[in-house]
Write an enzyme that holds these catalytic residues in place. Structure first.
Site, short mmCIF file in Angstrom:
data_model
loop_
_atom_site.label_atom_id
_atom_site.label_comp_id
_atom_site.label_asym_id
_atom_site.label_seq_id
_atom_site.Cartn_x
_atom_site.Cartn_y
_atom_site.Cartn_z
N ASN A 161 0.82 -1.21 0.00
CA ASN A 161 0.00 0.00 0.00
C ASN A 161 0.86 1.27 0.00
OD1 ASN A 161 -2.22 -1.67 0.14
ND2 ASN A 161 -2.44 -1.52 2.36
N GLU A 174 -2.46 -3.62 -5.53
CA GLU A 174 -3.86 -3.77 -5.07
C GLU A 174 -4.74 -2.61 -5.52
OE1 GLU A 174 -3.90 -4.71 -0.84
OE2 GLU A 174 -3.09 -6.70 -1.24
N GLU A 195 2.01 -11.61 -2.61
CA GLU A 195 1.79 -11.39 -1.16
C GLU A 195 1.04 -12.60 -0.63
OE1 GLU A 195 0.19 -7.71 0.39
OE2 GLU A 195 1.21 -6.55 -1.18
O1 AHR Z 1 1.56 -6.76 3.43
C1 AHR Z 1 0.75 -5.83 4.09
C2 AHR Z 1 -0.24 -5.14 3.15
O2 AHR Z 1 -1.18 -6.07 2.71
C3 AHR Z 1 0.32 -4.56 1.89
O3 AHR Z 1 0.82 -3.27 2.06
C4 AHR Z 1 -0.86 -4.54 0.98
O4 AHR Z 1 -0.50 -4.67 -0.37
C5 AHR Z 1 -1.74 -5.67 1.48
O5 AHR Z 1 -3.03 -5.27 1.65
#
Ligand code: AHR
Length: 502
Positions: free
Chosen positions: A72, A173, A292
């Site tokens: 994010n 995202e 992720e």
């Molecule tokens: O990894 C933590 C957060 O999770 C990241 O910043 C985001 O991409 C996801 O929502």
């Protein structure tokens, strides 16, 4: 009686595993960068301020690629803030986590650190508050040799040779309403496609990842993938997947089955990619970047309070999940799921590496230590190199609250022909019974059974801390191997690594 049986043959091959599925992720979030990889006032800091104790543990994980700088965070990141003389770098409000970013670490330092831990950088560009122009400037800064505004800026900043960053993420995202600069699929698809085009004009050798959904929980999943891929298919090489699981309802049986969701997620995204391939009459098969994944839930409540009550701190403790033994089992199961789809998943990043939902934790003035989830990651990263073999597996099954027909034993084998090694990874999900696993390994007749490593604790909720590695792997007595049949007993709720060698 509960039991499991597997036939392991070198003819049943899924794929040569892309080592980049053992990637990880460093975000400017909490104490991942500051107080994690970088802490100039720490006793173990090197000449650049990087913690050598952290580097040592990162190397133990043998990570080939590391995603950066978010997450994010990237959607409001100004990369220029983080290059040049450190004393002149501005502080900026990070809107994603409502903290203050000091910019002491930026692209050049991160790439330098990656080289120290033998990893390749994977850089995300800001498609939230910025766009085509800034992304092309950044790639020029990183990858162009010299003789242009941004490549010469890099040289002036003391980095003579290009960073040669091969893999780039087109935002993060972008389907999520929480994302700064959140977009509709159409808005994102167009922007990603044009950004990709510009970036490839600067460096045609790069690989690009388009943002898929933030998870299967999104109401726009999987139409988001279909829409954005319709607009980007010819320009990108991968689409991303993200997922986090947690035992929120205190139902361990259901939690241990959550890798089934990951399995379905990969199958669905692969199908959407293939639908677009067919629609476009394309010859290209799009690959997946699971960039992720992890367990994340322990810290949720306290983080919400922290961010609300005391914003704009510098590197506060955020997302510091203290992982349990059962979390380690889920991580092992997720890794096996990635292996099972290694023909399609070519990159994956555990999120994240240090302090923030991480296998490695640091004390500010003290030690570095290994969380429970460190171990299955280390095992699969170390031994899961080679060819993933199709798990011809029959196991007794059970149902959980959210999943049906879940295998009591989940297992997969990896064959490394270069080192003449066969490694079987297995989890017994059952909380009460030892389950015998019988493997037909007649196809590996010259191989000997050399080691059985087990991660097991009687208490599923047991955690590690800076002083006690309560959950740690140990070598257990070998089962039997005769006439090409291997028999091992898998303890209730255990992670197992079974090694055979010629
Ligand atoms: O990894 C933590 C957060 O999770 C990241 O910043 C985001 O991409 C996801 O929502």
């Amino acid at each position: 009686m509960k039991k499991a049986k597997m036939v392991i043959s070198r003819d049943f091959q899924i794929a040569e595993i892309d080592r980049r599925i053992y990637g990880n992720f460093v975000e400017h979030l909490g104490r991942c960068v500051y107080g994690g990889i970088y802490q100039p006032n720490h006793a173990s800091a090197d000449e650049f301020g990087f913690r050598k104790d952290v580097i040592k543990l990162v190397k133990e994980l043998q990570i080939p690629i590391i995603r950066y700088p978010g997450g994010n965070f990237v959607s409001n990141y100004y990369w220029e803030d983080g290059v040049g003389p450190v004393s002149e770098r501005p502080k900026r409000l990070d809107l994603a986590w409502r903290t203050t970013e000091t910019n002491e670490i930026g692209t050049d330092e991160f790439v330098k650190w990656c080289r120290l831990v033998n990893a390749e950088p994977m850089i995300a560009v800001n498609l939230g508050t910025r766009g085509i122009s800034d992304a092309r400037n950044l790639i020029e800064y990183c990858n162009h040799k010299s003789g242009s505004r941004f490549s010469d800026m890099r040289i002036k900043n003391g980095v003579k040779e290009p960073h040669n960053v091969k893999v780039w993420c087109l935002g993060n995202e972008m389907d999520g309403p929480w994302q700064i600069g959140h977009k509709t699929a159409n808005e994102y698809g167009r922007l990603a496609s044009e950004t990709a085009k510009a970036m490839r004009q600067v460096d045609p050798t790069i690989e690009l990842v388009a943002c898929g959904s933030s998870g299967t929980f999104m109401s726009t999943f999987p139409s988001w993938e279909a829409e954005i891929l319709d607009l980007t298919y010819d320009q990108v090489d991968y689409v991303s997947l993200h997922t986090y699981y947690g035992n929120r309802e205190n139902n361990s049986q259901n939690f241990l089955a959550s890798s089934e969701d990951m399995d379905n997620y990969i199958k669905t995204v692969s199908s959407v990619c293939d639908y677009i391939k067919a629609k476009k009459r394309s010859k290209k098969t799009l690959m997946l970047s699971f960039d992720e994944w992890n367990v994340w839930y322990h810290s949720n409540k306290s983080d919400d309070d922290k961010m609300k009550n005391k914003p704009w701190q510098i590197a506060p403790s955020l997302l510091e999940d203290n992982y349990t033994f059962e979390d380690a089992l889920v991580v092992g199961l997720m890794l096996m799921t990635l292996l099972k789809h290694s023909n399609r998943v070519r990159m994956a990043c555990m999120a994240q590496l240090v302090n923030v939902i991480a296998p490695i934790m640091t004390e500010e003035d003290g030690k570095v230590w290994r969380q429970t989830i460190f171990f299955p990651f280390q095992h699969v990263s170390k031994y899961g190199r080679g060819i993933a073999l199709t798990p011809v597996l029959t196991s007794t099954k059970h149902d959980t609250k959210d999943f049906s027909d879940v295998n009591d034993v989940q297992s997969i084998a990896v064959w490394n022909s270069e080192h003449s090694q066969l490694v079987i990874f297995a989890v017994n999900r059952d909380q009460n019974d030892i389950i015998p696993l019988t493997c037909d390994v007649r196809d590996f007749k010259d191989y000997r059974f050399i080691e059985h490593i087990e991660l097991k604790h009687e208490d599923l909720q047991m955690c590690n801390n800076a002083n006690n590695e309560n959950v740690a792997p140990k070598t257990v007595p070998l089962g039997e191997l005769s006439n090409g049949v291997l028999k091992v007993n898998l303890k209730p709720t255990s992670w197992n690594v079974i090694r055979l060698k010629k």
